[in-house]
Enzyme design. Structure first.
Site, PDB file in Angstrom:
ATOM      1  N   GLY A   6       0.804  -1.222   0.000  1.00  6.98           N
ATOM      2  CA  GLY A   6       0.000   0.000   0.000  1.00  6.98           C
ATOM      3  C   GLY A   6       0.835   1.269   0.000  1.00  6.98           C
ATOM      4  O   GLY A   6       0.337   2.336  -0.359  1.00  6.98           O
ATOM      5  N   SER A   7       2.095   1.184   0.399  1.00  4.73           N
ATOM      6  CA  SER A   7       2.959   2.368   0.348  1.00  4.73           C
ATOM      7  C   SER A   7       3.781   2.409  -0.934  1.00  4.73           C
ATOM      8  O   SER A   7       4.269   3.468  -1.316  1.00  4.73           O
ATOM      9  CB  SER A   7       3.896   2.405   1.563  1.00  4.73           C
ATOM     10  OG  SER A   7       3.160   2.647   2.725  1.00  4.73           O
ATOM     11  N   SER A  22       6.923   4.301   3.978  1.00  2.00           N
ATOM     12  CA  SER A  22       6.283   3.173   4.671  1.00  2.00           C
ATOM     13  C   SER A  22       5.341   3.764   5.702  1.00  2.00           C
ATOM     14  O   SER A  22       5.778   4.537   6.566  1.00  2.00           O
ATOM     15  CB  SER A  22       7.342   2.299   5.350  1.00  2.00           C
ATOM     16  OG  SER A  22       6.759   1.504   6.356  1.00  2.00           O
ATOM     17  N   SER A  65       3.731   2.417   8.265  1.00  2.00           N
ATOM     18  CA  SER A  65       4.099   2.031   9.634  1.00  2.00           C
ATOM     19  C   SER A  65       5.512   2.508   9.977  1.00  2.00           C
ATOM     20  O   SER A  65       5.838   2.746  11.138  1.00  2.00           O
ATOM     21  CB  SER A  65       4.056   0.509   9.792  1.00  2.00           C
ATOM     22  OG  SER A  65       5.029  -0.081   8.941  1.00  2.00           O
ATOM     23  N   THR A 108       8.379  -1.528   7.773  1.00  2.00           N
ATOM     24  CA  THR A 108       8.445  -2.609   6.784  1.00  2.00           C
ATOM     25  C   THR A 108       9.907  -2.918   6.452  1.00  2.00           C
ATOM     26  O   THR A 108      10.669  -2.023   6.067  1.00  2.00           O
ATOM     27  CB  THR A 108       7.634  -2.216   5.536  1.00  2.00           C
ATOM     28  OG1 THR A 108       6.277  -2.105   5.951  1.00  2.00           O
ATOM     29  CG2 THR A 108       7.740  -3.231   4.423  1.00  2.00           C
ATOM     30  N   ARG A 125      -2.736   0.718   2.700  1.00  2.00           N
ATOM     31  CA  ARG A 125      -3.421   0.920   1.411  1.00  2.00           C
ATOM     32  C   ARG A 125      -4.553   1.924   1.510  1.00  2.00           C
ATOM     33  O   ARG A 125      -5.009   2.456   0.502  1.00  2.00           O
ATOM     34  CB  ARG A 125      -3.926  -0.410   0.867  1.00  2.00           C
ATOM     35  CG  ARG A 125      -5.004  -1.079   1.704  1.00  2.00           C
ATOM     36  CD  ARG A 125      -5.267  -2.488   1.189  1.00  2.00           C
ATOM     37  NE  ARG A 125      -6.347  -3.194   1.872  1.00  2.00           N
ATOM     38  CZ  ARG A 125      -6.249  -3.786   3.046  1.00  2.00           C
ATOM     39  NH1 ARG A 125      -5.102  -3.746   3.713  1.00  2.00           N
ATOM     40  NH2 ARG A 125      -7.280  -4.420   3.582  1.00  2.00           N
ATOM     41  N   GLU A 145      -6.521  -7.611  -1.473  1.00  2.00           N
ATOM     42  CA  GLU A 145      -6.520  -7.403  -0.014  1.00  2.00           C
ATOM     43  C   GLU A 145      -7.919  -7.148   0.549  1.00  2.00           C
ATOM     44  O   GLU A 145      -8.246  -7.626   1.627  1.00  2.00           O
ATOM     45  CB  GLU A 145      -5.573  -6.272   0.361  1.00  2.00           C
ATOM     46  CG  GLU A 145      -4.116  -6.656   0.176  1.00  2.00           C
ATOM     47  CD  GLU A 145      -3.158  -5.624   0.747  1.00  2.00           C
ATOM     48  OE1 GLU A 145      -2.974  -5.575   1.963  1.00  2.00           O
ATOM     49  OE2 GLU A 145      -2.607  -4.838  -0.058  1.00  2.00           O
ATOM     50  N   HIS A 166       1.608  -9.047 -27.856  1.00  2.00           N
ATOM     51  CA  HIS A 166       2.795  -9.715 -28.383  1.00  2.00           C
ATOM     52  C   HIS A 166       3.030 -11.075 -27.719  1.00  2.00           C
ATOM     53  O   HIS A 166       4.070 -11.682 -27.933  1.00  2.00           O
ATOM     54  CB  HIS A 166       4.015  -8.807 -28.208  1.00  2.00           C
ATOM     55  CG  HIS A 166       3.869  -7.522 -28.984  1.00  2.00           C
ATOM     56  ND1 HIS A 166       4.282  -7.381 -30.284  1.00  2.00           N
ATOM     57  CD2 HIS A 166       3.298  -6.342 -28.639  1.00  2.00           C
ATOM     58  CE1 HIS A 166       3.990  -6.158 -30.704  1.00  2.00           C
ATOM     59  NE2 HIS A 166       3.386  -5.509 -29.723  1.00  2.00           N
ATOM     60  N   LYS A 198       4.099 -12.878   8.138  1.00  2.00           N
ATOM     61  CA  LYS A 198       5.041 -12.054   8.912  1.00  2.00           C
ATOM     62  C   LYS A 198       5.415 -12.732  10.219  1.00  2.00           C
ATOM     63  O   LYS A 198       6.566 -12.663  10.653  1.00  2.00           O
ATOM     64  CB  LYS A 198       4.425 -10.680   9.191  1.00  2.00           C
ATOM     65  CG  LYS A 198       4.531  -9.731   8.006  1.00  2.00           C
ATOM     66  CD  LYS A 198       4.156  -8.335   8.423  1.00  2.00           C
ATOM     67  CE  LYS A 198       4.420  -7.346   7.322  1.00  2.00           C
ATOM     68  NZ  LYS A 198       3.961  -6.000   7.658  1.00  2.00           N
TER      69      LYS A 198
HETATM   70  O1  LIG Z   1       3.245   1.082   4.543  1.00  2.00           O
HETATM   71  P1  LIG Z   1       3.899  -0.005   5.263  1.00  2.00           P
HETATM   72  O2  LIG Z   1       3.641   0.094   6.735  1.00  2.00           O
HETATM   73  O3  LIG Z   1       5.333  -0.092   4.929  1.00  2.00           O
HETATM   74  O4  LIG Z   1       3.250  -1.347   4.808  1.00  2.00           O
HETATM   75  C1  LIG Z   1       3.459  -1.851   3.524  1.00  2.00           C
HETATM   76  C2  LIG Z   1       2.672  -3.110   3.353  1.00  2.00           C
HETATM   77  O5  LIG Z   1       2.955  -3.996   4.411  1.00  2.00           O
HETATM   78  C3  LIG Z   1       1.732  -4.485   4.994  1.00  2.00           C
HETATM   79  O6  LIG Z   1       1.465  -3.716   6.128  1.00  2.00           O
HETATM   80  C4  LIG Z   1       1.861  -5.914   5.354  1.00  2.00           C
HETATM   81  O7  LIG Z   1       2.581  -6.614   4.416  1.00  2.00           O
HETATM   82  C5  LIG Z   1       0.710  -4.234   3.927  1.00  2.00           C
HETATM   83  O8  LIG Z   1      -0.573  -4.213   4.427  1.00  2.00           O
HETATM   84  C6  LIG Z   1       1.189  -2.924   3.390  1.00  2.00           C
HETATM   85  O9  LIG Z   1       0.640  -2.649   2.161  1.00  2.00           O
END
Ligand SMILES: O=P(O)(O)OC[C@H]1O[C@](O)(CO)[C@@H](O)[C@@H]1O
Length: 333
Positions: free
Chosen positions: A42-43, A84, A86, A89, A137, A216, A232, A326
């Protein structure tokens, strides 16, 4: 991704514009020769969309990096953005650390986590996104506008994206009801089918976003490819397995920036696909500019994924298989 984030897409764009306009970025100077954006899922998709939107419009290359590794060419002349939500990642953190070793001009986009810690430790410029969502996302509006704001503040793109984003906010808010009903109808047609999303190469990132949201949110497998490349190779594959053909549901995505020869190719292929499977679903981007059409398509296809989740009887938010993956990876650390 919960419903409130799809409903709040235009509010997010508006907020992201404010954040972008208040940036106090020290310009890296004219020695920037390439841009590398690292981000996953999502990032990462925001990076694909911005790369695609700016294709042919900026003088230096943008490379999207979706791995632990970075290109060999990364140097002090690289504008390196680690994105990212969070901030934790592992692939993105690893890529940023490598870019720092190469002395690239690094910038972070995150709501917290290790990326912000690194940014503070190394005195990097960073954009802190609002925390509180557990679905990166769902923060695509923030992500895309932050990236475009960074490119604007580093003199790589003009200010047009601001007005275009404002126009899109107004257009989408006015059309919200119609967008939702169209999405609901399309989702019904996709139930029990394998969506096969085709478009001009210019819309590749848009098709990828659609695919990822179907995966997702709706927990639904989907396939994408682009014209003219699929002419092609993949076109020839439209024969086997024979029992799969009736399950395929082709969706054509359009913008008015599609190449005229591609439009012709898509029409010729329409007959080929419809003879083998179902009538094609046409999804047309609305809005004046390519960016506005992207926003329209993002919003419409987000709703399609939401309604398909409903059809499939699943919650759009949880991503149990990723959580499992994970936790297994963590055991191996
Ligand atoms: O934006 P972040 O926290 O790096 O997450 C990237 C991806 O990792 C996840 O959190 C888990 O794989 C996904 O939901 C997300 O798209």
């Amino acid at each position: 991704m919960t419903k409130k984030y799809i409903e709040g897409f235009t509010r997010q764009l508006a907020d992201a514009l404010k954040i972008g306009q208040s940036l106090d970025l020290v310009r890296p100077g004219s020695d920037i020769r390439n841009v590398v954006i690292a981000g996953m899922g999502g990032s990462g998709i925001g990076a694909n969309l911005v790369e695609s939107l700016t294709f042919g419009r900026i003088p230096i290359p943008i490379t999207v990096c979706k791995s632990y590794n970075i290109p060999q060419f990364v140097s002090p002349h690289t504008l390196f953005v680690a994105s990212s939500y969070s901030g934790n990642t592992e692939e993105t953190v690893a890529a940023l650390n490598k870019a720092l070793l190469k002395r690239a001009h690094c910038i972070v986009i995150a709501s917290g986590g290790k990326l912000l810690e690194i940014a503070r430790e190394y005195n990097l410029f960073y954009i802190q996104l609002p925390s509180g969502s557990d679905s990166p996302r769902a923060m695509l509006g923030y992500n895309m506008v932050s990236l475009m704001s960074l490119l604007y503040h580093t003199n790589l793109i003009g200010a047009a994206f601001i007005k275009e984003t404002e126009n899109a906010i107004e257009y989408l808010d006015r059309g919200e009801k119609g967008i939702q009903s169209e999405a609901e109808l399309i989702a019904k047609k996709l139930k029990g089918k394998l969506p096969v999303i085709y478009c001009d190469n210019r819309l590749y990132a848009m098709a990828l976003r659609f695919q990822q949201q179907l995966n997702e949110n709706a927990k639904h497998i989907a396939h994408i490819n682009t014209f003219p490349e699929m002419n092609h190779n993949e076109l020839v594959g439209w024969r086997f397995p024979e029992n799969l053909m009736p399950m395929l549901q082709v969706i054509y995505l359009y913008s008015d920036h599609d190449h005229e020869r591609v439009e012709k190719r898509m029409e010729i292929c329409r007959d080929i696909f419809e003879k083998k499977s179902n009538p094609i679903i046409d999804v047309i981007g609305e809005g004046a500019s390519l960016l506005e059409q992207y926003y329209y398509l993002i919003h419409l296809t987000d709703w399609i994924s939401f309604y398909l989740a409903k059809e499939n009887g699943v919650e759009p938010d949880p991503i149990e298989s990723i959580v499992y993956l994970k936790s297994e990876l963590d055991k191996l650390k």
